[in-house]
Design an enzyme around this catalytic site. Structure first.
Site: not given
Ligand code: CP
Ligand code: NVA
Length: 330
Positions: A112, A139, A142, A235, A278, A317
């Site tokens: 990540r 992502h 997700q 989101d 999400c 997830r």
């Molecule tokens: N939805 C998601 O990716 O959550 P986190 O940022 O908590 O991993």
């Molecule tokens: N769009 C958001 C998703 C978090 C899971 C971000 O990138 O922060």
């Protein structure tokens, strides 16, 4: 229970959903549902026994990190959580060198972070599967959980309409656009013109959707866009790494808040409708920002409604990431 998955998924990376054929994507969702049933019946398996998975996180995470760690440990393997403070990646060591070192020790790497180029470099050099646990532009893991949640509720994908409402060009919005196209769900992106997704991404999702008899569109009027939607998805308005955009986004996206009025504008009965997010979400709860200005992208009345499936989605997830690990490594 007999678990089945295609051998073609062995050792495969997932950097964006384009890495999976439509049927492979749906196969992973199906495997995740079977893994969930197996877990619900009390079985903790050994499909990942002695497998080692590196979890490299440049950005914070609740769901992705815990989903990955629990998924691998439940099946007898081990997860090693590594932040920028723990390893040399991006400082003293390049992504290519880090990948070549970790690939000699670990069976897979979940990343990540910020740049899609980093996850691509890790995959090019590691020699083991690399999974994208969120970058600035995508992502994909997700979306597997989102599709699983849709399947749990509606039983099928074709004939459904999903309206995404909010920041239409972020990682979740664009990955979801492709995920819906691959599953044959009609997708409408309700977003201000300033935040419209890249035209190339929309064109490629539209082409995929056409092969599945579904459609992709981008509209700026949220009430018109959600009409007939079985699913409204939103989101955060400010994604991780975009904090400088905060004040601009807050005013630009105010008309895109998901509230009861917007849900009513679907015209769809509540037993044929779900809300997804999400997470994390800025609803009317106690965060620094909502204490100051109230709910942002979704109100409590929607977030806490019976049709809100956000915590099933969060649980999924883990099942979907487990399916990804199992199909690549077991
Ligand atoms: N939805 C998601 O990716 O959550 P986190 O940022 O908590 O991993
Ligand atoms: N769009 C958001 C998703 C978090 C899971 C971000 O990138 O922060």
């Amino acid at each position: 229970m007999k678990l089945e998955w295609s051998l073609a998924l062995k050792n495969r990376s997932l950097l964006t959903l384009d890495d999976l054929s439509d049927s492979e994507m749906l196969e992973i969702v199906k495997l995740a549902m079977d893994l969930k049933s197996r877990r619900d019946s009390g079985v903790r398996g050994d499909l990942l026994e002695r497998r080692q998975i590196a979890l490299i996180f440049e950005k914070s995470s609740t769901r992705t990190r815990c989903a990955a760690a629990c998924a691998v440990r439940e099946e007898g393997g081990n997860a090693e959580y590594l932040t920028r403070n723990d390893i040399h990646l991006g400082g003293k060591e390049s992504a290519a060198d880090t990948a070549r070192v970790l690939g000699r020790m670990f069976d897979g790497i979940l990343f990540r972070g910020f740049s899609q180029h980093t996850v691509e470099t890790l995959a090019a050099y590691a020699g083991v599967p690399v999974w994208n646990g969120l970058t600035d532009v995508a992502h994909p893991t997700q979306i597997l959980a989102d599709l699983m949640t849709v399947k749990q509720v509606f039983g099928a994908f074709k004939g459904l309409k999903l309206a995404y409402v909010g920041d239409g060009r972020n990682n979740v919005a664009t990955s979801l656009m492709m995920g819906c196209a691959k599953a044959g769900v009609d997708f409408v992106n309700c977003t201000p013109p300033e935040l419209a997704p890249d035209a190339t991404l929309t064109a490629s999702a539209t082409a995929v959707a056409a092969t599945n008899g579904s459609t992709v569109s981008v509209v700026s009027d949220p009430k018109a866009g959600v009409k007939g939607a079985n699913i409204i998805y939103t989101d955060v308005w400010v994604s991780m790494g975009e904090e400088n955009e905060k004040s601009k986004r807050l005013s630009l996206l105010q008309p895109y808040q998901v509230n009861s009025e917007l849900v009513a504008a679907t015209g769809v009965p509540q037993d044929e409708f779900i809300f997804l997010h999400c997470l994390p979400a800025f609803h009317n709860h106690d965060t620094d920002i909502t204490r100051l200005c109230g709910a942002l992208e979704v109100t409590d009345e929607v977030f806490e409604a019976p049709y809100s499936k956000v915590f099933d989605e969060a649980e999924n997830r883990m099942h979907t990431i487990k399916a990804l690990f199992v199909s690549a490594l077991a």
